[in-house]
Design a protein around this motif. Structure first.
Motif, mmCIF file in Angstrom:
data_model
loop_
_atom_site.group_PDB
_atom_site.id
_atom_site.type_symbol
_atom_site.label_atom_id
_atom_site.label_comp_id
_atom_site.label_asym_id
_atom_site.label_seq_id
_atom_site.Cartn_x
_atom_site.Cartn_y
_atom_site.Cartn_z
ATOM 1 N N ALA A 73 28.490 -7.949 -15.900
ATOM 2 C CA ALA A 73 29.602 -8.266 -14.426
ATOM 3 C C ALA A 73 29.247 -9.781 -14.076
ATOM 4 O O ALA A 73 30.089 -10.106 -13.334
ATOM 5 N N VAL A 149 30.813 -6.873 -3.147
ATOM 6 C CA VAL A 149 31.215 -6.494 -4.342
ATOM 7 C C VAL A 149 30.181 -7.265 -5.080
ATOM 8 O O VAL A 149 29.729 -6.821 -6.338
ATOM 9 N N ARG A 154 30.099 -5.127 -8.916
ATOM 10 C CA ARG A 154 31.406 -4.579 -9.450
ATOM 11 C C ARG A 154 32.632 -5.720 -9.556
ATOM 12 O O ARG A 154 33.343 -5.673 -10.432
ATOM 13 N N THR A 157 37.965 -6.926 -8.489
ATOM 14 C CA THR A 157 38.831 -6.070 -9.111
ATOM 15 C C THR A 157 38.434 -4.898 -9.323
ATOM 16 O O THR A 157 39.304 -3.748 -8.790
ATOM 17 N N GLU A 158 37.325 -4.558 -9.487
ATOM 18 C CA GLU A 158 36.778 -3.037 -9.648
ATOM 19 C C GLU A 158 36.161 -2.589 -8.391
ATOM 20 O O GLU A 158 36.014 -1.308 -8.334
ATOM 21 N N GLY A 159 35.616 -3.516 -7.606
ATOM 22 C CA GLY A 159 34.707 -2.972 -6.402
ATOM 23 C C GLY A 159 35.293 -3.133 -5.106
ATOM 24 O O GLY A 159 34.852 -2.376 -4.245
ATOM 25 N N ASP A 162 35.829 0.130 -3.225
ATOM 26 C CA ASP A 162 34.546 1.082 -2.761
ATOM 27 C C ASP A 162 33.987 0.632 -1.216
ATOM 28 O O ASP A 162 33.382 1.165 -0.591
ATOM 29 N N HIS A 181 27.430 3.975 -4.207
ATOM 30 C CA HIS A 181 26.454 3.048 -4.548
ATOM 31 C C HIS A 181 25.118 3.446 -4.001
ATOM 32 O O HIS A 181 24.464 2.605 -3.193
#
Length: 240
Positions: A73, A149, A154, A157-159, A162, A181
């Motif tokens: 990542a 993030v 992450r 885009t992905e994190g 969260d 996490h």
């Protein structure tokens, strides 16, 4: 946690290494060569050399022998010092670097320019942002989100989904958690710092498992022209 705010335009090559640019890796030299403007390339080179110099000084090792690897990542780590967690961020001529042994860390720095205050972009990345948020919240929220993030590895885009941010009515922003996490609590801090750049201030953000914000070390040392902001746990910076 240790943290440094590096003025890349005041940092001469001899302040970093006697072997500039030979202290860079082949990949860093290749990436630097892709910049169109020489100033941007030198800022990139100096940032990477400063990271090695400051971390090596902290770890008591040779900057040229300090290996920095990246996970899939893009999160940096030190394979020879697995107990030390690192993160850094650049904004034009500024570099923010953090290091700690307490667990994952994420940092972010952004020059405070009114024209870059774009709540629409923030709302697209973080749909949970209330529509009543004021423009003053942008830099607090954006840097906290970026730092969070980075801490989890992450990416936005992905994190981003969260990350839990709270937007009080006074324009402040707080980090109240990061889902999925681990059980340990996350703490976020933002702080305004004076800068020599064309923007008079920079917003810095730190996200980690440490309750207290770090004492930020300017490098090279500078003469303060204004009293820096005092960071509060959760992300609210109150001007001292």
């Amino acid at each position: 946690m240790d943290a440094w705010l590096v003025d890349l335009d005041r940092t001469a090559p001899t302040d970093i290494t006697a072997n500039y640019p030979e202290g860079l890796t082949e990949d860093e030299l290749r990436r630097g060569a892709e910049f169109v403007h020489a100033r941007a390339a030198h800022r990139f080179f100096r940032a990477r050399l400063a990271v090695r110099r400051l971390l090596a000084d902290r770890l008591g090792t040779d900057p040229h022998g300090l290996r920095i690897h990246y996970d899939p990542a893009g999160k940096p780590h030190l394979p020879d010092h697995p107990g030390t967690h690192i993160s850094w961020s650049r904004s034009d001529g500024l570099l923010l670097l953090g290091a700690t042994e307490s667990g994952p860390i994420g940092v972010d720095v952004e020059l405070v320019r009114p024209e870059t205050t774009n709540l629409d972009v923030l709302a697209f990345v973080y749909p949970a942002m209330p529509r009543t948020a004021s423009p003053e919240t942008f830099f607090h929220a954006w840097t906290l989100l970026e730092a969070a993030v980075k801490a989890t590895g992450r990416g936005l885009t992905e994190g981003a989904g969260d990350v839990g941010l709270t937007f009080p009515a006074d324009g402040s922003v707080f980090l109240h958690g990061i889902d999925g996490h681990g059980p340990d609590p996350w703490y976020g801090h933002t702080r305004l710092e004076p800068t020599r750049q064309d923007a008079p201030w920079a917003m810095t953000a730190f996200v980690s498992h440490e309750l207290r914000p770090p004492a930020l070390i300017p490098w090279p040392p500078r003469t303060a022209r204004a009293r820096p902001a005092r960071a509060r746990p959760g992300g609210l910076a109150a001007v001292a």
